[in-house]
Design an enzyme around this catalytic site. Structure first.
Site, PDB file in Angstrom:
ATOM      1  N   ASP A  68      11.971   9.991   8.046  1.00 27.69           N
ATOM      2  CA  ASP A  68      11.596  11.150   7.230  1.00 27.69           C
ATOM      3  C   ASP A  68      10.640  12.054   8.009  1.00 27.69           C
ATOM      4  O   ASP A  68      10.245  13.114   7.531  1.00 27.69           O
ATOM      5  CB  ASP A  68      11.024  10.722   5.867  1.00 27.69           C
ATOM      6  CG  ASP A  68       9.725   9.963   5.984  1.00 27.69           C
ATOM      7  OD1 ASP A  68       9.325   9.599   7.117  1.00 27.69           O
ATOM      8  OD2 ASP A  68       9.083   9.718   4.941  1.00 27.69           O
ATOM      9  N   SER A  69      10.329  11.652   9.251  1.00 31.18           N
ATOM     10  CA  SER A  69       9.645  12.555  10.180  1.00 31.18           C
ATOM     11  C   SER A  69      10.472  13.827  10.348  1.00 31.18           C
ATOM     12  O   SER A  69       9.944  14.863  10.779  1.00 31.18           O
ATOM     13  CB  SER A  69       9.436  11.878  11.539  1.00 31.18           C
ATOM     14  OG  SER A  69      10.632  11.266  11.989  1.00 31.18           O
ATOM     15  N   ASP A  77      15.710   6.322   6.420  1.00 27.12           N
ATOM     16  CA  ASP A  77      14.328   6.238   5.931  1.00 27.12           C
ATOM     17  C   ASP A  77      14.271   6.760   4.499  1.00 27.12           C
ATOM     18  O   ASP A  77      14.643   7.920   4.243  1.00 27.12           O
ATOM     19  CB  ASP A  77      13.453   7.109   6.836  1.00 27.12           C
ATOM     20  CG  ASP A  77      12.016   6.642   6.884  1.00 27.12           C
ATOM     21  OD1 ASP A  77      11.682   5.636   6.225  1.00 27.12           O
ATOM     22  OD2 ASP A  77      11.230   7.288   7.602  1.00 27.12           O
ATOM     23  N   GLU A 137       2.728   0.714  12.444  1.00 28.20           N
ATOM     24  CA  GLU A 137       2.347   2.033  12.981  1.00 28.20           C
ATOM     25  C   GLU A 137       0.838   2.170  13.072  1.00 28.20           C
ATOM     26  O   GLU A 137       0.117   1.925  12.089  1.00 28.20           O
ATOM     27  CB  GLU A 137       2.933   3.148  12.101  1.00 28.20           C
ATOM     28  CG  GLU A 137       2.548   4.539  12.620  1.00 28.20           C
ATOM     29  CD  GLU A 137       3.357   5.694  12.031  1.00 28.20           C
ATOM     30  OE1 GLU A 137       4.345   5.449  11.305  1.00 28.20           O
ATOM     31  OE2 GLU A 137       2.989   6.850  12.312  1.00 28.20           O
TER      32      GLU A 137
HETATM   33  O1  KIV Z   1       9.773   8.784   9.961  1.00 32.97           O
HETATM   34  C1  KIV Z   1       9.655   8.247  11.067  1.00 32.97           C
HETATM   35  O2  KIV Z   1      10.058   8.788  12.115  1.00 32.97           O
HETATM   36  C2  KIV Z   1       9.005   6.943  11.112  1.00 32.97           C
HETATM   37  C3  KIV Z   1       8.666   6.358  12.450  1.00 32.97           C
HETATM   38  C4  KIV Z   1       7.454   7.016  12.988  1.00 32.97           C
HETATM   39  C5  KIV Z   1       8.516   4.893  12.397  1.00 32.97           C
HETATM   40  O3  KIV Z   1       8.747   6.371  10.102  1.00 32.97           O
END
Ligand code: KIV
Length: 304
Positions: free
Chosen positions: A59-60, A98, A197
């Site tokens: 969700d980044s 995610d 993280e």
């Molecule tokens: O959303 C994402 O990219 C993440 C990673 C940083 C693990 O959760």
């Protein structure tokens, strides 16, 4: 209420797909697991070609792709669309969708329903969700539906406000013990893997040694069973502030900017397109076309 792990229903992996059971074997062999985020089909294809074991459609994306200030605004529909694109591009790596904020916090049923959408509509092999505590029963219910779940503790960006911002977690003995307890609990409810993280390396090493499932670190040191980096960070595509744990392997933004500037200059200076970029037509067809176009023009000009 006791939350018991349930065995996922055996799913048939696509041909060529890395079996999920291989990850625990990699941990046992101390063979590092490579995970990277991706958000579209070319990204999925490139990560696959580069030999990634896991692709996280994080969700980044809310920040890297959609331009938000945090991951919180990512919607389920956006994440499903991005995940679908990645699964079209990636063959061997396991693709993890995610679960965005708001899609698993409300209830076990809601979490299960939304996780099922990742698998059915987006072709995800697994889902990831942030947190422990009340989220343990969410994990158990999704795993019970036969969907592998990756946990995520430490700095959990969806709850960064509660954590006091984007900062390392587990830096006191008490907080590190909390992380260890959460990690054990997530393994107990059936997670197949766990993202750590922004956690002190020593704490991540201890958690990794205690768990039988693989840990995937981001800012959690070299002793995790695998590592993950965000696509835009590692390629030098994200131009905002990055965390200290980011290692940039390329400056792709510079490459893209230079190419776009060269293109713009060529267009403005009439250097593009050239002969080789255009389509020709048979001479006689062109002559017919020119004649007919002129006739039409004369007819239109003669009309009152
Ligand atoms: O959303 C994402 O990219 C993440 C990673 C940083 C693990 O959760």
């Amino acid at each position: 209420m006791s939350i018991r792990p349930q065995k996922p229903a055996p799913a048939t992996p696509a041909p060529g797909k890395l079996p999920i059971t291989e990850l625990a074997e990699m941990k046992a062999r101390r063979q590092p697991i490579v995970m990277v985020t991706a958000y579209d089909a070319p990204g999925g294809r490139l990560a696959d070609q580069a030999g990634a074991d896991l692709i996280l459609v994080g969700d980044s994306a809310a920040m890297t792709v959609l331009g938000h200030e945090s991951t919180v605004p990512a919607t389920l529909d956006e994440m499903l669309m991005l995940t679908r694109a990645v699964t079209r591009g990636a063959r061997r790596p396991l693709v993890v969708g995610d679960m965005p904020f708001g899609t698993f916090q409300v209830s076990d049923e809601d979490a299960m329903r939304n996780a099922i959408r990742f698998v059915k509509e987006a072709g995800a092999d697994a889902v990831k969700l942030e947190g422990a505590g009340p989220m343990l029963s969410r994990v158990a219910s999704i795993v019970g539906a036969g969907i592998p779940v990756m946990g995520h503790i430490g700095l959990t960006p969806q709850s960064a406000t509660m954590l006091g911002g984007f900062k390392a977690q587990g830096r006191s003995a008490e907080k590190a013990l909390r992380l260890l307890a959460d990690a054990r609990a997530l393994e107990a409810v059936g997670c197949f893997s766990l993202v750590l993280e922004a956690v002190p390396a020593a704490v991540a090493a201890r958690i990794t040694a205690e768990l039988s499932i693989p840990t995937i670190g981001i800012g959690a040191g070299a002793d995790c069973d695998g590592q993950v980096l965000v696509w835009h960070d590692l390629l030098g595509l994200y131009e905002g502030r990055t965390a200290r744990f980011v290692k940039r392997y390329a400056d792709v933004a510079d490459v893209i900017r230079a190419a776009l500037e060269a293109y713009a200059a060529d267009v403005r200076e009439h250097r593009f397109p050239e002969e080789q970029h255009t389509y020709a037509m048979p001479e006689e067809e062109l002559a017919l076309f020119e004649q007919a176009a002129s006739d039409q023009r004369e007819y239109a000009d003669d009309r009152p």
